[in-house]
Design a protein around this motif. Structure first.
Motif, short mmCIF file in Angstrom:
data_model
loop_
_atom_site.label_atom_id
_atom_site.label_comp_id
_atom_site.label_asym_id
_atom_site.label_seq_id
_atom_site.Cartn_x
_atom_site.Cartn_y
_atom_site.Cartn_z
N LYS A 142 -4.38 5.92 -2.83
CA LYS A 142 -3.48 6.68 -2.30
C LYS A 142 -2.25 5.76 -1.65
O LYS A 142 -1.16 6.42 -1.56
CB LYS A 142 -4.12 7.52 -0.90
N VAL A 143 -2.44 4.76 -1.00
CA VAL A 143 -1.41 3.92 -0.62
C VAL A 143 -0.44 3.42 -1.99
O VAL A 143 0.70 3.56 -1.67
CB VAL A 143 -2.16 2.66 -0.05
N VAL A 182 2.27 -1.87 -8.05
CA VAL A 182 1.63 -2.08 -6.87
C VAL A 182 0.39 -2.50 -6.95
O VAL A 182 -0.40 -1.62 -7.40
CB VAL A 182 1.69 -0.53 -6.26
N THR A 183 0.01 -3.90 -6.74
CA THR A 183 -1.06 -4.15 -6.67
C THR A 183 -1.71 -4.52 -5.04
O THR A 183 -0.69 -4.64 -4.21
CB THR A 183 -1.42 -5.72 -7.49
N ALA A 184 -2.70 -4.99 -4.95
CA ALA A 184 -3.33 -5.20 -3.45
C ALA A 184 -2.49 -6.46 -2.82
O ALA A 184 -2.25 -6.39 -1.86
CB ALA A 184 -4.73 -5.58 -3.53
N THR A 212 1.91 -6.88 3.33
CA THR A 212 1.46 -6.59 1.66
C THR A 212 0.75 -5.28 1.51
O THR A 212 0.11 -4.62 2.51
CB THR A 212 0.45 -7.54 1.31
N VAL A 213 0.30 -4.74 0.20
CA VAL A 213 -0.24 -3.60 0.26
C VAL A 213 -1.87 -3.81 0.67
O VAL A 213 -2.03 -2.70 1.38
CB VAL A 213 -0.43 -3.12 -1.42
N ASN A 214 -2.28 -4.87 0.70
CA ASN A 214 -3.63 -5.09 1.02
C ASN A 214 -3.69 -4.82 2.74
O ASN A 214 -4.50 -4.27 3.20
CB ASN A 214 -4.20 -6.30 0.93
#
Length: 132
Positions: free
Chosen positions: A10-11, A26-28, A118-120
């Motif tokens: 979803k993110v 878009v990676t973690a 970060t995405v994470n």
């Protein structure tokens, strides 16, 4: 509660839509500014979209704290994050990646603070928010 993988998906979808990216970009570990090209105005849009997509409210400054490093905060000095500033970041961003915070402690230039986003970090934040 959704799984971490579901939250990540979803993110990822939210960031693809908000920033006009391809899914594989878009990676973690992607940094929102340096890797994905997010600008200050994008952070507001991202928060709005996350609220909508996850059905939650994200109070201002909770996910992306603004103005931590004002002249009188004591959190930065001569372009470097102070020990007090690092402690404040750890307190305000418990969802930030420990490795990234450790890297900032080793090279505490203020411009490196944006690498925390970060995405994470967003996934960690949402996982804790949704678990509450």
């Amino acid at each position: 509660m959704p799984s971490r993988d579901e939250i990540f998906e979803k993110v990822q979808s939210t960031l693809v839509d908000a920033l006009g990216l391809d899914e594989d970009e878009v990676t973690a570990s992607s940094r929102l500014k340096a890797d994905l090209g997010a600008e200050s105005i994008d952070f507001l849009d991202i928060v709005f979209r996350l609220e909508k997509n996850f059905g939650i409210k994200i109070p201002r400054n909770e996910l992306f704290p603004e103005s931590l490093f004002t002249a009188d905060s004591g959190f930065a000095e001569n372009g470097r994050v102070t020990a007090k500033g690092l402690d404040e970041l750890r307190t305000r961003l418990p969802h930030a990646d420990k490795e990234t915070l450790d890297a900032l402690a080793k090279d505490p230039r203020v411009e490196n603070v944006e690498d925390l986003f970060t995405v994470n970090m967003v996934v960690n934040f949402l996982a804790s928010k949704l678990a509450a």
